[in-house]
Design a protein around this motif. Structure first.
Motif, mmCIF file in Angstrom:
data_model
loop_
_atom_site.group_PDB
_atom_site.id
_atom_site.type_symbol
_atom_site.label_atom_id
_atom_site.label_comp_id
_atom_site.label_asym_id
_atom_site.label_seq_id
_atom_site.Cartn_x
_atom_site.Cartn_y
_atom_site.Cartn_z
ATOM 1 N N GLY A 1 0.822 -1.201 0.000
ATOM 2 C CA GLY A 1 0.000 0.000 0.000
ATOM 3 C C GLY A 1 0.858 1.254 0.000
ATOM 4 N N PRO A 2 0.406 2.310 0.679
ATOM 5 C CA PRO A 2 1.150 3.576 0.673
ATOM 6 C C PRO A 2 2.483 3.511 1.396
ATOM 7 C CG PRO A 2 -0.668 3.662 2.243
ATOM 8 C CD PRO A 2 -0.842 2.400 1.456
ATOM 9 N N ASP A 3 2.737 2.430 2.142
ATOM 10 C CA ASP A 3 3.993 2.324 2.884
ATOM 11 C C ASP A 3 5.145 1.824 2.032
ATOM 12 O OD1 ASP A 3 2.836 3.132 5.421
ATOM 13 O OD2 ASP A 3 1.794 1.210 5.359
ATOM 14 N N GLY A 4 4.849 1.364 0.816
ATOM 15 C CA GLY A 4 5.902 0.981 -0.122
ATOM 16 C C GLY A 4 6.866 -0.042 0.441
ATOM 17 N N ASP A 5 8.181 0.201 0.208
ATOM 18 C CA ASP A 5 9.169 -0.784 0.623
ATOM 19 C C ASP A 5 9.455 -0.741 2.123
ATOM 20 O OD1 ASP A 5 10.622 1.539 0.873
ATOM 21 O OD2 ASP A 5 12.233 0.946 -0.490
ATOM 22 N N ARG A 6 8.791 0.163 2.849
ATOM 23 C CA ARG A 6 8.925 0.139 4.308
ATOM 24 C C ARG A 6 8.169 -1.045 4.904
ATOM 25 N NH1 ARG A 6 7.948 5.887 7.130
ATOM 26 N NH2 ARG A 6 8.480 4.572 8.935
ATOM 27 N N PHE A 7 7.255 -1.605 4.123
ATOM 28 C CA PHE A 7 6.453 -2.732 4.608
ATOM 29 C C PHE A 7 6.961 -4.014 3.974
ATOM 30 C CE2 PHE A 7 2.769 -5.594 4.598
ATOM 31 C CZ PHE A 7 2.371 -5.501 5.914
ATOM 32 N N ILE A 8 7.216 -5.027 4.813
ATOM 33 C CA ILE A 8 7.701 -6.313 4.313
ATOM 34 C C ILE A 8 6.777 -7.424 4.797
ATOM 35 C CG2 ILE A 8 10.098 -5.519 4.277
ATOM 36 C CD1 ILE A 8 10.561 -7.183 6.839
ATOM 37 N N VAL A 9 6.876 -8.566 4.157
ATOM 38 C CA VAL A 9 6.127 -9.749 4.575
ATOM 39 C C VAL A 9 7.120 -10.830 4.955
ATOM 40 C CG1 VAL A 9 4.493 -11.544 3.891
ATOM 41 C CG2 VAL A 9 4.152 -9.189 3.114
ATOM 42 N N VAL A 10 6.943 -11.394 6.143
ATOM 43 C CA VAL A 10 7.843 -12.414 6.674
ATOM 44 C C VAL A 10 7.088 -13.742 6.739
ATOM 45 C CG1 VAL A 10 9.253 -13.106 8.644
ATOM 46 C CG2 VAL A 10 9.042 -10.677 8.050
ATOM 47 N N SER B 1 12.973 4.324 8.480
ATOM 48 C CA SER B 1 12.888 4.056 7.045
ATOM 49 C C SER B 1 13.514 2.688 6.786
ATOM 50 C CB SER B 1 13.618 5.141 6.235
ATOM 51 O OG SER B 1 14.986 5.202 6.601
ATOM 52 N N THR B 2 13.372 2.205 5.564
ATOM 53 C CA THR B 2 13.926 0.903 5.209
ATOM 54 C C THR B 2 15.454 0.948 5.211
ATOM 55 O OG1 THR B 2 12.021 0.561 3.775
ATOM 56 C CG2 THR B 2 13.889 -0.937 3.494
ATOM 57 N N PRO B 3 16.128 0.053 5.922
ATOM 58 C CA PRO B 3 17.597 0.049 5.899
ATOM 59 C C PRO B 3 18.120 -0.209 4.484
ATOM 60 C CG PRO B 3 16.750 -1.341 7.678
ATOM 61 C CD PRO B 3 15.581 -0.987 6.815
ATOM 62 N N ARG B 4 19.211 0.446 4.127
ATOM 63 C CA ARG B 4 19.795 0.253 2.802
ATOM 64 C C ARG B 4 20.486 -1.097 2.676
ATOM 65 N NH1 ARG B 4 22.442 6.248 1.449
ATOM 66 N NH2 ARG B 4 20.463 7.408 1.541
ATOM 67 N N GLN B 5 20.878 -1.654 3.799
ATOM 68 C CA GLN B 5 21.486 -2.985 3.832
ATOM 69 C C GLN B 5 21.020 -3.688 5.110
ATOM 70 O OE1 GLN B 5 25.663 -2.228 3.687
ATOM 71 N NE2 GLN B 5 25.748 -1.217 5.661
ATOM 72 N N PRO B 6 21.114 -5.008 5.161
ATOM 73 C CA PRO B 6 20.648 -5.722 6.356
ATOM 74 C C PRO B 6 21.281 -5.156 7.619
ATOM 75 C CG PRO B 6 21.116 -7.277 4.603
ATOM 76 C CD PRO B 6 21.578 -5.943 4.108
ATOM 77 N N PRO B 7 20.480 -4.812 8.604
ATOM 78 C CA PRO B 7 21.028 -4.199 9.821
ATOM 79 C C PRO B 7 21.816 -5.199 10.662
ATOM 80 C CG PRO B 7 18.698 -4.651 10.094
ATOM 81 C CD PRO B 7 19.016 -4.961 8.668
ATOM 82 N N LYS B 8 22.720 -4.682 11.471
ATOM 83 C CA LYS B 8 23.511 -5.526 12.363
ATOM 84 C C LYS B 8 22.896 -5.607 13.753
ATOM 85 C CE LYS B 8 27.834 -4.644 9.914
ATOM 86 N NZ LYS B 8 29.244 -4.155 10.011
ATOM 87 N N ARG B 9 21.906 -4.784 14.008
ATOM 88 C CA ARG B 9 21.167 -4.827 15.266
ATOM 89 C C ARG B 9 19.739 -4.368 14.991
ATOM 90 N NH1 ARG B 9 23.994 0.155 18.635
ATOM 91 N NH2 ARG B 9 23.489 1.847 17.185
ATOM 92 N N LEU B 10 18.817 -4.721 15.893
ATOM 93 C CA LEU B 10 17.408 -4.507 15.565
ATOM 94 C C LEU B 10 16.539 -4.444 16.812
ATOM 95 C CD1 LEU B 10 15.199 -4.411 13.292
ATOM 96 C CD2 LEU B 10 15.066 -6.910 13.517
ATOM 97 N N ILE B 11 15.582 -3.522 16.801
ATOM 98 C CA ILE B 11 14.492 -3.506 17.777
ATOM 99 C C ILE B 11 13.261 -4.088 17.092
ATOM 100 C CG2 ILE B 11 12.930 -2.070 19.142
ATOM 101 C CD1 ILE B 11 15.230 -0.023 19.335
#
Length: 388
Positions: free
Chosen positions: A71-80, A132-142
């Motif tokens: 939807g309007p969230d674009g690439d900020r939204f992912i499906v796992v 925002s969407t990380p440009r590369q896989p993050p090394k840490r995460l909340i």
């Protein structure tokens, strides 16, 4: 289709709204009339508007729209997607590990209590990145779980819940992934659906993003905090092959969904200074608790059942001094400390329930930001302890 009662209640709400707004604007001009005299006029009026919106959604049993489309969230939204095997095991676990070739029903990921309701199965789950969407896989995460009473709201920026996650991510300098866990709006979405979804995203962070458990933090508001406690209990008591995260941040966690506790809310001294009402609590609890289950089950009401549980995961707990769950949350924190769990409690002075995210609308930015700063320092302090 909406029922006749819902239609009539909607008409009543809309017709009386102008009168209500005018009366609130006038009534709360004197500080003595405000639910908390320390509040601003804006906070007092806005609280009534929030109460009205939540009460309307409760009465009409509003169904929060959910979709796995960006939807309007674009690439900020992912499906796992659920993952039924795990390689990133807890090195301290001394358990028999089942092979990758075994059936999904015998998965080393979802088992025990998380498979105890046959109608509820692991499904793909959405999640939104903040800020925002990380440009590369993050090394840490909340990994964050939004407030909901298990029946309302969502995690996306377009859901209107973005201020808290954005602010906290920027202050902590950690990327944040907010989970679109299933709401209990249907018979196949009761407990443990939301906890399955939380585990799905956690395993995704471990297995796909390859983030070490020590670099993952759980964060949850209200029902999201309840979800985290169930997830930590599951890993601790039933599935120790899964490594535990660095720590957990509980923002006004819902720790007792027994009917006895809900009845006590109405008489609580903070009932007028909070937006959480008895009707919402009853709806959330009755929808989330599977048929035939007791409401004091350990995975549902941790305040009732945590007397013998010790978590090796440090807990940061924030509670608003003006919120209706204040006493329950402090009692829970005290129990956990007594059991040997490391707990830091932060009282949000004059804050309401889940000030973490709602403060932007209520004009309580300073209170919420101070909480974000305290939680960020807590995360850093736990990291220093791990290095020792």
């Amino acid at each position: 289709m909406p029922s006749l009662y819902s239609t009539l209640y909607t008409a009543y709400t809309l017709l009386t709204l102008p009168v209500r707004l005018l009366s609130w604007w006038l009534y709360y001009i004197p500080k003595s009339n405000r639910p908390n005299p320390a509040w601003s006029w804006k906070t007092a009026v806005t609280l009534q508007i929030i109460i009205l919106v939540i009460r309307y959604r409760t009465v009409t049993r509003y169904r929060t729209p959910k979709s796995l489309e960006p939807g309007p969230d674009g690439d900020r939204f992912i499906v796992v997607n659920p993952q039924f095997t795990i390689s990133n095991l807890n090195p301290n676990a001394n358990l028999e590990i089942k092979s990758d070739s075994e059936s999904e029903s015998e998965s080393p990921v979802y088992k025990g209590t998380l498979t105890s309701v046959p109608a509820v199965e692991p499904l793909p789950v959405g999640a939104a990145w903040f800020p925002s969407t990380p440009r590369q896989p993050p090394k840490r995460l909340i990994i964050h779980f939004h407030a909901s009473a298990y029946v309302l709201f969502g995690p996306r920026p377009s859901d209107g819940t973005g201020w808290g996650p954005t602010s906290f991510s920027e202050i902590s300098e950690w990327p944040l992934l907010s989970v679109q866990y299933r709401l209990s709006l249907d018979a196949d979405k009761t407990f443990p659906a939301a906890v399955q979804d939380g585990l799905t995203v956690y395993i995704y962070a471990l297995e796909v993003l390859k983030i070490p458990a020590s670099q993952i933090v759980f964060s949850g508001e209200s029902a999201g905090g309840n979800l985290i406690l169930a997830l930590l209990r599951y890993i601790t008591e039933e599935n120790a092959v899964i490594p535990l995260p660095r720590c957990a941040l509980l923002w006004s966690p819902w720790v007792d969904m027994t009917h006895r506790s809900l009845e006590r809310m109405v008489a609580h001294r903070n009932y007028r200074s909070d937006y959480i009402e008895y009707g919402l609590g009853v709806w959330g609890a009755s929808a989330y608790i599977p048929p035939g289950w007791e409401d004091d089950h350990p995975f549902l009401s941790p305040l009732v059942s945590e007397r013998n549980l010790r978590l090796s995961v440090p807990l940061f707990i924030e509670v608003g001094t003006s919120e209706v769950l204040y006493d329950d949350i402090l009692e829970f924190a005290g129990q956990m400390k007594k059991n040997g769990t490391e707990v830091e409690v932060r009282e949000a002075i004059n804050g309401v329930h889940a000030t973490f995210g709602v403060a932007c609308n209520l004009g309580m930015l300073e209170v919420a930001v101070e909480g974000h700063v305290c939680a960020a320092k807590f995360i850093a302090r736990i990291e220093e302890k791990l290095k020792e």
